[in-house]
Design a protein around this motif. Structure first.
Motif, short mmCIF file in Angstrom:
data_model
loop_
_atom_site.label_atom_id
_atom_site.label_comp_id
_atom_site.label_asym_id
_atom_site.label_seq_id
_atom_site.Cartn_x
_atom_site.Cartn_y
_atom_site.Cartn_z
N PHE A 274 -15.12 3.75 3.56
CA PHE A 274 -14.53 2.63 2.83
C PHE A 274 -15.38 2.36 1.58
N PRO A 275 -14.77 2.25 0.40
CA PRO A 275 -13.33 2.18 0.14
C PRO A 275 -12.63 3.54 0.01
N VAL A 276 -13.40 4.64 -0.08
CA VAL A 276 -12.77 5.96 -0.23
C VAL A 276 -12.87 6.73 1.08
N ASP A 277 -11.72 7.20 1.58
CA ASP A 277 -11.69 7.88 2.88
C ASP A 277 -11.76 9.39 2.71
N GLU A 278 -11.52 10.12 3.83
CA GLU A 278 -11.63 11.58 3.83
C GLU A 278 -10.44 12.29 3.18
N TRP A 279 -9.44 11.55 2.74
CA TRP A 279 -8.35 12.12 1.95
C TRP A 279 -8.63 11.92 0.46
N GLY A 280 -9.72 11.20 0.16
CA GLY A 280 -10.04 10.90 -1.24
C GLY A 280 -9.27 9.71 -1.76
N ILE A 281 -8.58 8.98 -0.88
CA ILE A 281 -7.78 7.82 -1.29
C ILE A 281 -8.65 6.56 -1.27
N ARG A 282 -8.68 5.86 -2.40
CA ARG A 282 -9.41 4.60 -2.50
C ARG A 282 -8.48 3.44 -2.16
N VAL A 283 -9.02 2.44 -1.47
CA VAL A 283 -8.28 1.21 -1.22
C VAL A 283 -9.10 0.02 -1.70
N ASN A 284 -8.41 -1.11 -1.92
CA ASN A 284 -9.14 -2.33 -2.25
C ASN A 284 -9.44 -3.11 -0.98
N GLU A 285 -9.96 -4.32 -1.13
CA GLU A 285 -10.38 -5.09 0.06
C GLU A 285 -9.20 -5.49 0.95
N LYS A 286 -7.96 -5.40 0.41
CA LYS A 286 -6.77 -5.69 1.22
C LYS A 286 -6.18 -4.42 1.84
N GLN A 288 -5.00 -1.97 0.21
CA GLN A 288 -3.92 -1.44 -0.63
C GLN A 288 -4.44 -0.21 -1.36
N PRO A 289 -3.81 0.96 -1.20
CA PRO A 289 -4.29 2.17 -1.88
C PRO A 289 -4.26 1.99 -3.40
N THR A 290 -5.35 2.38 -4.07
CA THR A 290 -5.46 2.17 -5.52
C THR A 290 -5.60 3.46 -6.32
N GLY A 291 -5.74 4.60 -5.66
CA GLY A 291 -5.84 5.85 -6.40
C GLY A 291 -6.33 7.00 -5.55
N SER A 292 -6.09 8.22 -6.06
CA SER A 292 -6.53 9.45 -5.39
C SER A 292 -7.36 10.31 -6.33
N CYS A 293 -7.01 10.33 -7.62
CA CYS A 293 -7.76 11.10 -8.62
C CYS A 293 -9.00 10.30 -9.06
N VAL A 294 -10.00 11.03 -9.55
CA VAL A 294 -11.25 10.40 -9.99
C VAL A 294 -10.97 9.34 -11.06
N LYS A 295 -10.02 9.59 -11.95
CA LYS A 295 -9.77 8.65 -13.04
C LYS A 295 -9.27 7.29 -12.55
N ARG A 296 -8.83 7.21 -11.29
CA ARG A 296 -8.45 5.91 -10.71
C ARG A 296 -9.43 5.48 -9.61
N GLY A 297 -10.55 6.18 -9.49
CA GLY A 297 -11.54 5.80 -8.49
C GLY A 297 -11.39 6.52 -7.17
N GLY A 298 -10.45 7.47 -7.09
CA GLY A 298 -10.30 8.30 -5.89
C GLY A 298 -11.27 9.46 -5.93
N GLN A 508 -0.37 13.14 -4.99
CA GLN A 508 -0.57 11.98 -4.10
C GLN A 508 -0.30 10.68 -4.86
N GLU A 509 -0.77 10.62 -6.09
CA GLU A 509 -0.59 9.39 -6.86
C GLU A 509 0.88 9.15 -7.23
N LYS A 510 1.65 10.23 -7.39
CA LYS A 510 3.08 10.07 -7.64
C LYS A 510 3.76 9.40 -6.45
N VAL A 511 3.37 9.81 -5.23
CA VAL A 511 3.92 9.19 -4.02
C VAL A 511 3.47 7.73 -3.94
N LEU A 512 2.19 7.48 -4.20
CA LEU A 512 1.68 6.10 -4.16
C LEU A 512 2.42 5.22 -5.17
#
Length: 569
Positions: A274-286, A288-298, A508-512
């Motif tokens: 947390f906040p980045v998991d083993e899929w590389g997906i970042r979430v906020n404190e709620k 809520q997924p916020t990104g997968s690529c490095v440019k969004r913090g994934g 991944q971000e397109k799906v998000l």
């Protein structure tokens, strides 16, 4: 002839909806005598009491035909072929327990969620879908079910606290969405006999300058892979590594089942980063997924992820049998048992049952294995406090689209196959443990020497550090398929690891983004970050992490026997 006629009449009674005469304690006692015996944590009187409860609870549903589904592994084959028919005889509820591929299970579940059509009355699907079930709210929260609508069909002896994987099936809202049916971990497998051979030990020490043993990091694993590949042992050429590479759904699990966290891609945190998991997906404190690529913090395309995929590609080419690149998961699984593989980092304990059979090249004449299992080594980016590996928790899930009466009948069957009466015997067949009481049963103390470290692992405090995919993944069915398609391009050489991961994180971000626009997950759905210069994110603490100057730190190994002692202490 008479026996066949009697069975035929009984079957007709079931079809006609009548409760068959043998759906009673006589059938239950026969089951306990012929199938269970002493292999239960309950006394015979307690077993009979539990069976009587099932008989009584099932009376309103006798004659009903229900359908459930699971992937095809040894544990579920036993449930389908042995336990389901017994359940029918004992309760009068006719169960068809279908066995299909894991990808097909997810597809059927997804179809039922989207259409509302009741395809199956219950599913055994991985707890990797916990983020999906929590957000979409299409699975019955079992906590609510057991206290409300399903209370009259909930076994008073279920004992939820006895289940070792319940944290994996519980959402951030504190509700249990799935009930574990089987669990297995992803560990390191190696030829204990070869590693302890004096000549191999001396040759390895002379070449690499340190002891041959269980690798603690990927640097040592790579040296050991190189050392064994091409050596001749017992008259055959051996390989220092085993894996698989065909572009197939199973290639996706190969990576989402914590390969990236083993490399060190994500953040610290258990059961998931947390906040980045083993899929590389970042979430906020709620959450809520916020990104997968490095440019969004994934971190899906971060340097640590590129390192993880590059090592996979290199080792597959250099140290595995040539045929491995064209294999899928199910084809690669039995290969180490054939006797020409020295070690495998990415090995599932679900294969244990098939690796201890008499007469195999990897089993001694006395039935003890020539191999052992141990914790998988860590990659260069890994830090203490991070997830160390994956644990599969195939779990019972009942969707809201299933009519209540059918859901109740299916819930009875689900509880039957995980009951304390049944669980020890089932665990001896499939070796996929879900209950603490089963793991501690005397019969497993006796069997432990023939299981290569499996019992020691599950009895150790270390086991809680292996965990499934967590809640950062908002739609497992949609996102999982992106992994095998994109990683397959790296595996085949069509793209570099960086190119493949750039494409994956963008997909991944397109799906998000679609989920965010659709609003189908409400306040729990994605909220994508604005894009920033990747260097800004790489300079922040935690994941995504900047590229290391040295991705092959000093190799480290440990004695297997010392490792086991530390577990036992």
């Amino acid at each position: 002839m008479r026996t066949g006629l009697k069975a035929g009449v009984a079957a007709l009674a079931l079809i006609a909806g009548a409760s068959p005469g043998w759906a009673d304690m006589a059938a239950a006692k026969k089951f306990l005598d012929e199938e269970i015996g002493d292999l239960s944590t309950l006394s015979r009187a307690e077993q009979e009491a539990e069976m009587q409860w099932f008989i009584d609870a099932a009376k309103p549903y006798a004659g009903m035909e229900i359908k459930v589904v699971s992937e095809t592994i040894t544990t579920h084959e036993y449930e389908s072929k042995v336990l389901a028919p017994w359940f029918t005889r004992i309760t009068g509820i006719k169960v068809t327990h279908d066995l299909i591929g894991e990808g097909d299970v997810v597809e059927k579940l997804q179809t039922q969620m989207q259409s509302g059509e009741n395809i199956y009355d219950a599913y055994i699907n991985d707890s990797d879908l916990i983020g999906t079930h929590w957000r979409y709210q299409q699975a019955r929260p079992l906590s609510d079910w057991m206290a409300g609508e399903g209370k009259d069909v909930t076994n008073p002896n279920l004992d939820l606290e006895d289940f070792i994987g319940l944290q994996f099936t519980t959402g951030p809202d504190g509700k249990i969405y799935q009930l574990p049916d089987q669990q297995f971990a992803n560990l390191y497998w190696f030829r204990y006999d070869w590693f302890n051979d004096p000549k191999n030990k001396a040759d390895f020490k002379a070449k690499y300058g340190y002891e041959l043993g269980v690798p603690v990091n990927w640097s040592a694993y790579e040296d050991i892979a190189e050392f064994f590949t091409g050596r001749e042992i017992d008259g055959q050429k051996v390989y220092g590594h085993m894996d698989y590479g065909k572009k197939d759904p199973s290639l996706g699990w190969r990576f989402t089942d914590a390969w990236m966290s083993m490399a060190g891609m994500g953040d610290k945190g258990e059961p998931n980063g947390f906040p980045v998991d083993e899929w590389g997906i970042r979430v906020n404190e709620k959450f809520q997924p916020t990104g997968s690529c490095v440019k969004r913090g994934g971190a899906t395309n971060a340097p640590a992820a590129v390192y993880a995929v590059q090592k996979y590609v290199d080792w597959l080419k250099k140290y595995a049998p040539p045929a491995a690149a064209g294999m899928v998961f199910s084809e690669a699984g039995p290969v180490p048992a054939q006797g020409a593989i020295a070690q495998q980092m990415f090995w599932y304990t679900a294969f244990t049952a098939d690796m201890v059979k008499e007469g195999l090249p990897v089993v001694n004449e006395d039935g003890t294995p020539k191999w052992r299992m141990a914790p998988s080594p860590h990659g260069a980016y890994w830090e203490e406090g991070m997830k160390v590996g994956y644990q599969d928790a195939g779990s019972w899930t009942i969707l809201k689209s299933t009519p209540v009466d059918r859901a109740k009948a299916a819930w009875l069957y689900a509880q039957f196959v995980v009951s304390k009466t049944v669980d020890v015997k089932k665990s001896h067949v499939g070796l996929t443990f879900i209950r603490e009481s089963t793991i501690q049963h005397d019969s497993f103390t006796e069997r432990a020497p023939k299981l290569g470290g499996l019992i020691e692992f599950y009895r150790s405090p270390a086991r809680v550090r292996w965990s499934p995919t967590g809640v950062n993944v908002p739609d497992y069915p949609k996102l999982a398929q992106l992994w095998w398609q994109n990683i397959g391009d790296a595996s085949s050489g069509a793209k570099t690891p960086q190119e493949a991961l750039d494409a994956l994180c963008e997909a991944q971000e397109k799906v998000l983004a679609r989920l965010e626009r659709a609003g189908v997950q409400g306040e729990l759905g994605p909220r994508l970050n604005e894009e920033k210069d990747p260097e800004w994110w790489l300079s922040q603490p935690g994941a995504p992490k900047p590229k290391l100057a040295n991705e092959k730190p000093k190799p480290m190994t440990v004695s297997y026997d010392e490792l086991i002692k530390s577990w036992q202490q």
